[in-house]
Design an enzyme around this catalytic site. Structure first.
Site, PDB file in Angstrom:
ATOM      1  CG  ASP A   1      -0.326   0.032   2.529  1.00 60.27           C
ATOM      2  OD1 ASP A   1       0.582   0.870   2.721  1.00 60.27           O
ATOM      3  OD2 ASP A   1      -0.697  -0.755   3.411  1.00 60.27           O
ATOM      4  CB  ILE A   2      -0.042   4.771  -0.667  1.00 60.27           C
ATOM      5  CG1 ILE A   2       0.680   6.025  -1.159  1.00 60.27           C
ATOM      6  CG2 ILE A   2      -0.911   5.069   0.550  1.00 60.27           C
ATOM      7  CD1 ILE A   2      -0.233   7.092  -1.697  1.00 60.27           C
TER       8      ILE A   2
END
Length: 348
Positions: free
Chosen positions: A144-145
């Site tokens: 994820d980011i």
């Protein structure tokens, strides 16, 4: 008496032998290809050709975007080298025989997304990948980011599928920094199972790595790839993850020399070892010739140049028309010009 046929009809010996030789070659080629290339499942051939993992290809076929010989493709159907396969009406070149894939390791930065299509135009890991001819990069899993660490990219959909498919249970190892410290009971609970929104989840291994102040580090290993699974397990016990880094995926560790934002291309020997680990065919044929730049990058970390979006062109300033002199229309009129010339000649 010998009956004349096309083969014995009068002709130049040199001409006849050259023509016969050419015909023999044309007849032998397709026969040899058909013997060596047996029909294979469509999703497997597309994955071998570098269009994505086998699971991605199954979804692509199910969406109706793939046709075989002009007919919509179906899951499970087989194709050979003589079939015409199209993706989105564009003919594709199939690779029925496995070739040695390319593998890149990337030390992902926080703030980057793992997607090739983002409406918000955020920084993507795919923006930094070098161009690969005749194939495409497949991401082995996602981060994820807000997660950094090891990412693997390969041109082999089969290899990517082996890393990601749940039935292979490939280990993922993370370094986790949390705000606070787990109790013995919580450590035991995280290995026995915690109820999440999508079912029970747990770590195979969790070890205390110490820390300073309110920050504490843990090493965790699990064999699933659910969305934000590591963060959700800690949050279920009331602990907030302040940093998360993937340090190993299966047999591949994050190399210490691979700094944040750098790429590393694996050598052919390492690629073959990975194929053997995944129990996939190891190509023995001669590999493609690499450019001087590709040879230089093999085994050495390098910082990629991000393919930044083209700058928006500034609005063109409106052109200012210059004021024309009085009487310009009459001066440009051919009849007016002729009369003026006649008057000038009469005066002369």
């Amino acid at each position: 008496m010998i009956k004349r046929t096309r083969a014995t009809a009068p002709a130049s010996p040199l001409r006849r032998s050259a023509k016969d030789l050419q015909q023999r070659e044309l007849d032998a080629r397709p026969r040899k290809k058909e013997e060596s290339a047996a029909p294979q499942r469509l999703q497997k051939v597309l994955a071998l050709s570098g269009f994505g993992s086998r699971r991605d290809m199954e979804e692509l076929i199910a969406s109706g975007r793939v046709t075989v010989n002009g007919e919509p493709a179906k899951l499970g159907m087989t194709v050979s080298s003589s079939d015409i396969v199209r993706i989105d009406r564009r003919a594709v070149r199939l690779q029925t025989e496995p070739r040695l894939p390319q593998i890149l390791l990337y030390h992902k930065l926080e703030g980057e997304i793992v997607s090739q299509d983002d409406p918000e135009k955020r920084a993507s890991v795919f923006d930094k990948l070098p161009h690969v001819r005749g194939a495409k990069w497949v991401s082995v899993g996602r981060l994820d980011i807000n997660t950094c660490g090891l990412m693997i990219f390969t041109t082999s959909g089969e290899l990517a599928n082996h890393f990601m498919h749940p039935r292979y249970e490939v280990e993922r190892e993370y370094a986790v920094r949390v705000m606070g410290e787990l109790t013995e009971g919580q450590l035991l609970q995280l290995t026995q199972g915690v109820e999440l929104d999508d079912g029970i989840a747990s770590f195979d291994v969790i070890q205390d790595r110490g820390g300073e102040g309110s920050n504490h580090w843990y090493q965790v290993i699990l064999r699933e790839g659910r969305k934000r699974e590591v963060r959700r397990l800690f949050e279920a016990l009331g602990l907030m993850v302040s940093r998360l880094m993937r340090v190993r995926f299966g047999p591949i560790n994050l190399p210490p020399r691979l700094k944040r934002g750098q790429l590393l291309a694996l050598e052919d020997k390492q690629v073959r070892e990975l194929l053997e680990w995944a129990e996939l065919p190891v190509p023995r044929a001669q590999q493609r010739q690499m450019s001087a730049r590709e040879k230089e990058q093999i085994g050495k970390p390098f910082t990629p140049k991000s393919r930044a979006a083209a700058p928006v062109a500034a609005a063109a300033e409106p052109k200012v028309r210059q004021a024309r002199k009085p009487g310009w229309a009459k001066a440009a009129n051919p009849a007016t010009k002729q009369r003026r010339n006649d008057r000038n000649r009469g005066r002369g």
